[in-house]
Each structure stands twice: as C-alpha cells, then as structure tokens.
Design an enzyme around this catalytic site. Structure first.
Site, PDB file in Angstrom:
ATOM      1  N   SER A   1       4.406   2.568   7.953  1.00 59.53           N
ATOM      2  CA  SER A   1       4.105   1.447   7.064  1.00 59.53           C
ATOM      3  C   SER A   1       5.326   1.049   6.246  1.00 59.53           C
ATOM      4  O   SER A   1       6.003   1.888   5.654  1.00 59.53           O
ATOM      5  CB  SER A   1       2.968   1.823   6.117  1.00 59.53           C
ATOM      6  OG  SER A   1       1.757   1.990   6.810  1.00 59.53           O
TER       7      SER A   1
ATOM      8  N   HIS B   1       0.816  -1.222   0.000  1.00 62.24           N
ATOM      9  CA  HIS B   1       0.000   0.000   0.000  1.00 62.24           C
ATOM     10  C   HIS B   1       0.844   1.265   0.000  1.00 62.24           C
ATOM     11  O   HIS B   1       0.339   2.350  -0.298  1.00 62.24           O
ATOM     12  CB  HIS B   1      -0.983  -0.006   1.176  1.00 62.24           C
ATOM     13  CG  HIS B   1      -0.385   0.261   2.519  1.00 62.24           C
ATOM     14  ND1 HIS B   1      -0.144  -0.742   3.434  1.00 62.24           N
ATOM     15  CD2 HIS B   1       0.002   1.407   3.122  1.00 62.24           C
ATOM     16  CE1 HIS B   1       0.363  -0.209   4.535  1.00 62.24           C
ATOM     17  NE2 HIS B   1       0.462   1.100   4.363  1.00 62.24           N
TER      18      HIS B   1
END
Length: 537
Positions: free
Chosen positions: A221, A111
C-alpha cells in the site's frame, strides 16, 4: 476405471520425464530423438538439427532505479475505542510504502498513516529510521503526503514523475514492501479494467480506479505502480485470496493530480458531489411518456438531497441532457477526453466552488441550469472517520453516541431501526429532523440504572418533552436542573426515567469503577500527532 489407468500411465510418463531432466548433465543439450522409420523402409540417416528459438529476456530495470525513490513507512497507530470512547484506544503497528515526488514530498496512501501517532521512514541502503509527519491527508481518495525534516534525507533521492492512464492489457509493475521481507519487492501484471470502484478506506466514496493483475499485499500500500519509468498509479487495495485471485487496484493519476491540485492553497477541501440520484432512460415507452426524442440521450433524476448543491435547482422528474456541453447518453455515460466514462467523472475533476452547467428537459420543455458544487455533509456518517476522537455523552452510566459507520461496526449492531436510519440518512433526508441520530449504545451497570438494558440501542427522540436533534442539545438538557429526566426513544414502549439526584450521587462512583477520565466529548477533535500538526481534512 479407464480414467484411473490413463491417469496412472500419465503419472509414470511425467515421473520418467522429470527423472531424466534431473539426471541430464547441466548445460547439455539433449539430442533430438529420431523419428521412427516408416514400415518397410530403411532409415535415411540422422535428422536435421532443430532451429534455435531465442528466449525473450525482460529488460533490466525497465522503470529505472526505483530504489532511489521508494521508501518504507512504519506507522504506530491508535485506533479509537467506540465502546469506551474515553479511552485512548488500541495500539497497533503497520508497514506501508511511499515514493518521493517533487518538492521533497513523499506520497502514500491515507490508510497507511491514518490514526498514526508516530511515523518513521526508511530508504534503500540507509540503516536509519527518520521521523516523518503528515502534511496532507485525503481520506475520501485514500491519498496522503508526508515529509521528513532530517537534513540530507532527500540527498540522492530521485523524485518520480506521473504518467497517464495505462492502456488495457498493457504491463505495469508494482513496488513496495509486502509481507515476507524487508527489502523492496516488485510484481508485474496487466491492466485488466478501468472503472469506478468503491474506495474501501472511507467505505462510501467511489472514484476512478484501475484493476491490475499484479499481486498487492499488506506492505504494498502506498507504493508506486509504474510503466515506462513513470508513475501510473498508487497501489491501495485488493481482494483477499478467498474472494478473488490476482485482483488488485491502484489509484490512477487523474485522482492523484486532483489531490495535488486541491492542496495547492494549503488546505484539502474534499471531493464535491451533485448529491442527486438518476436512472437510465433506455426504455422507449418511458421516453415517449416523457416527451423525449428517440435519440438515446438523457437520464432521469429520481432524488435530490436537500443538503446538496442541486437542491432548489434540479427536481425529481427532470431529464439531464448535457453536462458542461457533454451529451449524456441514455445509459448515463459521456464522452470525455476521447473516452466514454460515467457522468460523475465530469464532477470528479472539479473542486469546491466550481460550477457545472446542465441542459435539462422539464415538463416537456428544454432549459439550462447552473449548479455550484460543494461537499455534502450528510454522507459523512456513512463513511469511516479517522484522526478524530469519538463524540459521546456519559450520564448516569448511560452512554449516548451519534450514529455512524464506525459505531455500527464497533457494536456489530443488527437492530433494524438503526440500520434503516443509517442506510437512509441521506436518501430519506432523516438529517433534517436528526442531524445527529443519538443512540443509547451502552450501559455501565450501577444500582441507578438497573433494569434499563432493554433501552440499549434505542434512538433518543425527546427528553422532558424537548426534541433532541444533536448531541450538544442532549448534553445541554441533561445538565439543566430537573426533578426527573424522562427520555423518550423512537418506537413503541414506555420512556426511560432517571432521577438526577441519584445520578449526581453515583457520578464519582461510576467514573472510578470504569476508569472514565472524561464524561463527554462534543466535538470531533482532531488528534494531534505532534505539536506542529499539519493540514488535513
């Protein structure tokens, strides 16, 4: 009233203590107060000196010089516009983390780099931003590998090694570049749960995930989660503060190793799936009805997806007793490598073309079967798509699109029929009659389509008496000569009727008015990031 008085006194006491702490000489050790003498007895002199308790100090850099492995990734992304799919989409910028592994590769989350058009990578102590490109991306497990071609980029960089699954209640450290600064950040927490969880990037895949109490924020992330100088996971998702505090997740090393193993042949083949449902068999009466022993073994098959690998091999009503010789408990768990895990974990570790052996109980008789594993395409509409152009056909200002999760979210569709076709696409095997569920999603207003708004959200069933199963079939029928087009949608009500001559006359007018560059896109074309685009799903 008593509570108010007590609270006021407590505040005075706390205030006095705080003030005393502020007024004390820095570095001075306050004298130990003497205990009051007992009534009627003189004081016996000064109290003995208190014992000195050492304060524990955390070791410096317990995971080594992580700065030499960590990178900051900046992605310029274009998110597809499902409401006007001929447009390029909205431009966005995101920041994430990654870390160097062997082979001059950088691991991060899918992502972080999804829908990206331009990637740059920064390393500690270097002011330059290096262009990067995606080598492999796996949206179903939210992992990706990127690389930098610049000479000497990997000089002095230290590849990180992978460890195992950390123990519950053990401490881990998460590294990344979260909001609030541009330098490396580290947060520590404990391992609080090891279980199957939904991976929100795809919104349909469930894999092993490890819950940790370390704070995971945007920018973390793709960063490594480490223990004893080894990577034990990749930080990838968490709850917002209004849902749960201090709950975050990392992709564990079994999932990471599977991803790296899958791409060894230069292509990522996705996860395989049994595509069948089962229920626990813990009810003694139900076990007796099925003719099973009272040995706490077996689960009952309830559904078998026709497009899955078990079709024609397993049946509804079969009882699964073992999988690859691992006994299946009545709660659906198996013993695997010393741990008790859910049965799908056995399949999780396999690849496309691998097989799995079942011992089953059918019609009160034992037998064995073998299943060759494959990905299951009907599940795809229930997950997010990335790096592809939306499919659509625009005809006479009517926009037809195949149903999927991104479409539902873009239009915030609440129609119960649409929701049913989406939710039960695989379970009720709707895909057998409608491999594409074609929806009239939007109408670009023009005199030729006036008064057709009532059909918005309808599912196309037939055109001129011909069954429409796919978007390609719809495009073919609409391009054929006809005096009129009678479009029947699923449900009650009259059909939608168009005059092809009027549609042709209005074609350029509609394209110009709404800036339509292309009237159709029939294939999910992969959007190129660069001329030498690399492998992906």
């Amino acid at each position: 009233m008593n509570r108010i008085l007590i609270f006021g006194c407590a505040l005075l006491l706390i205030g006095s203590t705080a003030y005393a702490q502020q007024e004390s000489t820095p570095g001075a050790i306050p004298a130990e107060p003497k205990p009051p003498a007992a009534p009627g007895k003189p004081s016996t002199g000064p109290a003995p000196a208190p014992a000195i308790v050492p304060v524990p100090v955390a070791p410096a850099k317990p995971n080594g010089p992580v700065q030499k492995s960590l990178v900051r990734i900046t992605a310029t992304e274009v998110e597809p516009d499902y409401r006007a799919p001929w447009n390029a989409g909205a431009l966005q910028r995101g920041v994430g983390a990654g870390f160097v592994i062997d082979g001059n590769r950088i691991m991060t989350n899918a992502h972080v780099v999804s829908n990206s058009r331009y990637l740059t990578v920064e390393r500690d102590g270097d002011p330059n931003k290096y262009p990067a490109k995606v080598k492999f991306i796996a949206h179903d497990c939210d992992l990706a590998l990127i690389t930098v071609d610049a000479p000497n980029f990997y000089k002095d960089m230290l590849p990180l090694k992978f460890g195992g699954i950390p123990a519950l209640e053990s401490t881990v450290s998460a590294y990344g570049y979260p909001i609030g600064g541009e330098r490396m950040s580290v947060t520590a927490g404990i391992v609080s749960r090891i279980d199957f969880q939904l991976y929100t990037h795809s919104s349909i895949d469930q894999h092993l995930a490890i819950q940790i109490s370390a704070q995971i924020n945007p920018g973390n992330s793709g960063g490594p989660v480490m223990q004893n100088a080894k990577v034990v996971g990749v930080a990838f998702q968490g709850y917002s503060g209004d849902v749960a505090q201090g709950v975050a997740y990392m992709v564990p090393t079994p999932v990471i190793r599977r991803f790296l193993k899958d791409i060894e042949d230069g292509h990522y083949d996705k996860y395989v799936d049994l595509a069948m449902g089962y229920i626990k068999l813990q009810n003694p009466a139900q076990r007796r009805f099925l003719g099973l022993k009272d040995n706490d073994r077996g689960v009952l098959v309830t559904t078998v997806v026709a497009a899955g690998p078990c079709a024609g091999i397993l049946r509804e009503g079969d009882v699964l007793l073992t999988i690859d010789n691992h006994p299946i408990a009545s709660d659906g768990n198996v013993e695997l490598e010393g741990d008790r895990v859910e049965m799908p974990e056995v399949v999780e570790r396999k690849f496309k073309g691998d097989s799995v052996k079942f011992d089953i109980w059918r019609d009160k008789q034992p037998m064995s079967v073998k299943v060759t594993l494959t990905p299951v395409w009907p599940y795809l509409i229930q997950g997010h798509s990335y790096d592809v152009r939306p499919r659509y056909v625009l005809y006479g200002g009517l926009l037809f699109q195949p149903l999927n999760l991104d479409l539902l979210e873009a239009y915030q569709a609440a129609d119960l029929r649409l929701r049913h076709y989406f939710e039960y696409f695989s379970l009720e095997q709707i895909y057998l009659d409608h491999p594409d569920v074609i929806v009239l999603t939007n109408i670009l207003p023009d005199p030729i389509n006036t008064y057709l708004s009532a059909y918005r959200g309808g599912i196309v069933d037939e055109i001129n008496g011909r069954k429409i199963r796919t978007l390609d079939e719809l495009a073919t029928v609409l391009s054929e000569p006809a005096d009129r087009l009678v479009i029947k949608v699923i449900g009650d009500g009259p059909p939608l009727v168009l005059d092809p001559k009027q549609v042709e006359a209005a074609r350029e007018r509609i394209k110009t008015r709404y800036n339509v560059m292309r009237e159709q896109n029939l294939q999910e074309q992969i959007i190129a990031r660069a001329p030498d685009d690399e492998k992906k799903i």
